[in-house]
Design an enzyme around this catalytic site. Structure first.
Site, PDB file in Angstrom:
ATOM      1  N   ASN A   1       0.772  -0.812  -0.292  1.00  0.00           N
ATOM      2  CA  ASN A   1      -0.092   0.115   0.701  1.00  0.00           C
ATOM      3  C   ASN A   1       1.124   1.611  -0.083  1.00  0.00           C
ATOM      4  O   ASN A   1       1.777   1.100   0.546  1.00  0.00           O
ATOM      5  CB  ASN A   1      -1.018   0.152   1.102  1.00  0.00           C
ATOM      6  CG  ASN A   1      -1.783  -1.449   1.208  1.00  0.00           C
ATOM      7  OD1 ASN A   1      -2.238  -1.995  -0.176  1.00  0.00           O
ATOM      8  ND2 ASN A   1      -2.006  -1.337   3.134  1.00  0.00           N
TER       9      ASN A   1
ATOM     10  N   HIS B   1       6.407  -1.827   3.009  1.00  0.00           N
ATOM     11  CA  HIS B   1       5.823  -3.464   4.176  1.00  0.00           C
ATOM     12  C   HIS B   1       5.223  -4.111   2.866  1.00  0.00           C
ATOM     13  O   HIS B   1       4.176  -3.445   1.887  1.00  0.00           O
ATOM     14  CB  HIS B   1       5.390  -3.703   5.099  1.00  0.00           C
ATOM     15  CG  HIS B   1       4.826  -2.464   5.153  1.00  0.00           C
ATOM     16  ND1 HIS B   1       4.973  -1.593   5.474  1.00  0.00           N
ATOM     17  CD2 HIS B   1       3.029  -2.328   5.237  1.00  0.00           C
ATOM     18  CE1 HIS B   1       3.068  -0.645   5.368  1.00  0.00           C
ATOM     19  NE2 HIS B   1       2.570  -1.645   5.374  1.00  0.00           N
TER      20      HIS B   1
HETATM   21  P1  AMP Z   1      -0.475  -0.579   6.208  1.00  0.00           P
HETATM   22  O1  AMP Z   1      -1.827  -0.550   6.585  1.00  0.00           O
HETATM   23  O2  AMP Z   1      -0.588  -0.906   4.814  1.00  0.00           O
HETATM   24  O3  AMP Z   1       0.771   0.427   6.289  1.00  0.00           O
HETATM   25  O4  AMP Z   1      -0.030  -1.578   6.784  1.00  0.00           O
HETATM   26  C1  AMP Z   1       0.244  -1.468   8.274  1.00  0.00           C
HETATM   27  C2  AMP Z   1       0.806  -3.065   9.008  1.00  0.00           C
HETATM   28  O5  AMP Z   1       1.388  -3.267   9.878  1.00  0.00           O
HETATM   29  C3  AMP Z   1      -1.210  -3.101   9.835  1.00  0.00           C
HETATM   30  O6  AMP Z   1      -2.079  -4.068   8.918  1.00  0.00           O
HETATM   31  C4  AMP Z   1      -1.018  -3.320  11.043  1.00  0.00           C
HETATM   32  O7  AMP Z   1      -1.611  -4.282  11.307  1.00  0.00           O
HETATM   33  C5  AMP Z   1       0.544  -3.642  11.203  1.00  0.00           C
HETATM   34  N1  AMP Z   1       0.930  -3.517  12.503  1.00  0.00           N
HETATM   35  C6  AMP Z   1       0.755  -1.955  13.021  1.00  0.00           C
HETATM   36  N2  AMP Z   1       1.220  -2.164  14.254  1.00  0.00           N
HETATM   37  C7  AMP Z   1       1.933  -3.965  14.116  1.00  0.00           C
HETATM   38  C8  AMP Z   1       2.728  -4.022  14.809  1.00  0.00           C
HETATM   39  N3  AMP Z   1       3.251  -3.303  15.920  1.00  0.00           N
HETATM   40  N4  AMP Z   1       2.998  -4.988  15.040  1.00  0.00           N
HETATM   41  C9  AMP Z   1       2.709  -6.115  14.017  1.00  0.00           C
HETATM   42  N5  AMP Z   1       2.248  -5.265  12.453  1.00  0.00           N
HETATM   43  C10 AMP Z   1       1.999  -4.101  12.913  1.00  0.00           C
END
Ligand code: AMP
Ligand code: ZN
Length: 114
Positions: A87, A100
């Site tokens: 994204n 990511h």
């Molecule tokens: P995006 O919305 O594409 O930026 O994805 C960010 C992702 O990070 C989301 O799916 C969240 O659930 C995940 N996320 C946020 N904080 C953490 C964390 N501490 N550990 C693992 N995943 C996380």
């Protein structure tokens, strides 16, 4: 970057639920999984968004996808299949500003995504 959540996972300040690591890449389970397997694959180097990929760091994207291959084999989902998503910014739904790749597997995924 000191205030970046995913950089803190790379440095060990925050301990992720790690599934894979090599010299350049770290992968860990998403805290809010959207499928039975939901892994985030990140470069260890901080890149804020896909708009910041350039000649100097573009090879890291290939390393992230090489990690995907290893993880899908390790987790036993390679044959049934999986989806990868990245994204970017507001319209893409990016909420963490360190690039990511979402690796989703373990159920039949809908298309198109919302
Ligand atoms: P995006 O919305 O594409 O930026 O994805 C960010 C992702 O990070 C989301 O799916 C969240 O659930 C995940 N996320 C946020 N904080 C953490 C964390 N501490 N550990 C693992 N995943 C996380
Ligand atoms: Zn970062």
């Amino acid at each position: 970057m000191s205030d970046c959540l995913f950089c803190k996972m790379v440095s060990g300040e925050i301990a992720p639920d790690k599934v894979y690591e090599d010299k350049d890449v770290l992968a860990f389970r998403d805290v809010n999984p959207q499928a039975p397997l939901h892994v985030l694959v990140i470069p260890k180097a901080h890149i804020t968004t896909l708009n910041d990929v350039d000649e100097a760091n573009a090879a890291l994207l290939g390393k992230m996808y090489h990690a995907v291959k290893k993880i899908t084999q390790q987790e036993g989902v390679a044959e049934d299949g999986f989806r990868t998503v990245m994204n970017c910014n507001q319209d893409g739904g990016q909420t963490v500003f360190h690039i990511h790749l979402h690796l989703l597997a373990g159920r039949a995924l809908q298309w198109p995504p919302g």
